[in-house]
Design an enzyme around this catalytic site. Structure first.
Site, PDB file in Angstrom:
ATOM      1  N   HIS A 252       0.831  -1.211   0.000  1.00 23.62           N
ATOM      2  CA  HIS A 252       0.000   0.000   0.000  1.00 23.62           C
ATOM      3  C   HIS A 252       0.869   1.267   0.000  1.00 23.62           C
ATOM      4  O   HIS A 252       0.910   2.004  -0.979  1.00 23.62           O
ATOM      5  CB  HIS A 252      -0.898   0.019   1.241  1.00 23.62           C
ATOM      6  CG  HIS A 252      -1.849  -1.138   1.358  1.00 23.62           C
ATOM      7  ND1 HIS A 252      -2.787  -1.465   0.396  1.00 23.62           N
ATOM      8  CD2 HIS A 252      -2.022  -2.033   2.360  1.00 23.62           C
ATOM      9  CE1 HIS A 252      -3.490  -2.519   0.801  1.00 23.62           C
ATOM     10  NE2 HIS A 252      -3.045  -2.879   1.991  1.00 23.62           N
TER      11      HIS A 252
HETATM   12  O1  RIB Z   1      -5.235   0.617   4.197  1.00 27.77           O
HETATM   13  C1  RIB Z   1      -3.833   0.571   4.191  1.00 27.77           C
HETATM   14  C2  RIB Z   1      -3.256   1.745   4.917  1.00 27.77           C
HETATM   15  O2  RIB Z   1      -3.645   1.730   6.279  1.00 27.77           O
HETATM   16  C3  RIB Z   1      -1.717   1.716   4.950  1.00 27.77           C
HETATM   17  O3  RIB Z   1      -1.232   3.026   5.024  1.00 27.77           O
HETATM   18  C4  RIB Z   1      -1.424   0.987   6.218  1.00 27.77           C
HETATM   19  O4  RIB Z   1      -0.133   1.334   6.743  1.00 27.77           O
HETATM   20  C5  RIB Z   1      -2.501   1.531   7.101  1.00 27.77           C
HETATM   21  O5  RIB Z   1      -2.062   2.780   7.617  1.00 27.77           O
END
Ligand code: RIB
Ligand code: CA
Length: 318
Positions: A252
């Protein structure tokens, strides 16, 4: 090479940690500083983990400044079941080389924006946007000096990862996302629609581990920790046996760095969005709404193989 000056606002967090490795092994980026926010885990832990990652990377010269311990208008809810109680999957890391440089992330962001040419400093936001929203609310003219705000967050045409509607960073502080969207600042989103397609599989992680070297090994350990936590969480929630293992670790937050390094790997649509903040079942949703007059540049496609190869290359750089 012209370096892009960036400040990374983050809630490390396993994928945040991988994003920090990629950023600090990419000479294309000049990481000016790191600000921390409550998100995956509480603020003291995200701040400690930022310092730990900088110590691991040999960059304790970079300032860490902590920010918001709570969202704008809601209690902080963490994702410890995914990231572990230490926020970093129990992976052994050095301790921070020094105490954080400060506790006023908004003042730090303001000062760094004011001393640089307008439009030169990018804010890379890897967690809830609480700090960025405070910056915009308290210093709107200074906030507008940012080159852009590039945030991992949202689920635009895909399902959420906290609820069916909501992705964690938006769900944790939807009002903050709404402030940033409505500000009119250049706002680029890396939603689950693309980040799920940049998937670190166990095989990919095994190849990374085989590279050797402290960073590749830590990155592989973090991917394994994430996969183990997901399986434990799904087992505890009674998932059918066949559905307990995740197929991989979606990179992500690293997508924000990969986009800066190789924007051509991502296709972008300028979309009218609405952030749902009504505490309904759709709370935290990022909705494409033709009636909205607030737009974001949304990554809606990615060349996954190339993005993974770029991530592998940077995570392998000792
Ligand atoms: O949904 C994924 C996000 O939420 C990423 O940034 C993970 O680190 C959490 O913060
Ligand atoms: Ca994050």
């Amino acid at each position: 090479m012209t370096q892009l000056p960036v400040i990374i606002d983050t809630d490390p967090g396993l994928d945040d940690a991988l994003a920090l490795i990629i950023a600090l092994r990419s000479p294309e980026l000049d990481v000016v500083g790191v600000t921390t926010v409550a998100g995956n885990i509480g603020l003291s832990t995200t701040t400690r983990n930022a310092g730990r990652m900088l110590a691991l990377l040999g960059r304790s010269d970079i300032k860490v400044v902590s920010g918001a311990a709570e969202p704008l208008r809601r209690p902080h809810l963490d994702a410890a079941e995914i990231h572990g109680g230490d926020g970093i999957g129990g992976v052994a890391l050095p301790e921070p080389a020094a105490a954080p440089a400060g506790t006023d992330a908004v003042g730090y962001l303001r000062d760094e924006l004011e001393k640089r040419p307008a439009g030169s400093l990018r804010i890379m936001a890897l967690g809830p946007l609480t700090n960025i929203a405070h910056l915009i609310l308290e210093h709107p003219e200074t906030a507008a000096r940012a080159e852009s705000i590039v945030a991992m967050g949202g689920a635009v045409r895909d399902r959420g990862n906290v609820t069916a509607a909501a992705e964690f960073n938006v769900w944790a502080d939807p009002e903050a996302y709404d402030v940033v969207l409505r500000s009119g600042l250049p706002f680029v989103l890396a939603p689950l629609d693309v980040t799920r397609k940049v998937l670190a599989t166990p095989d990919w992680s095994g190849r990374l581990d085989a590279v050797g070297g402290p960073l590749a090994e830590v990155a592989a350990q973090m991917i394994r920790a994430y996969l183990a936590n997901i399986e434990a969480m799904r087992t505890a929630k009674g998932f059918p046996e066949a559905e307990r293992k995740a197929t991989g670790f979606p990179l992500h937050d690293p997508c924000v760095m990969l986009h800066a390094l190789a924007p051509e790997l991502f296709s972008i649509e300028r979309l009218p969005l609405r952030i749902v903040c009504d505490r309904s079942d759709a709370d935290g949703a990022t909705v494409i709404d033709p009636a909205s007059t607030f737009f974001a540049d949304v990554m809606t496609g990615v060349k996954s193989d190339e993005a993974l190869a770029l991530a592998f290359d940077r995570l392998s750089r000792g």
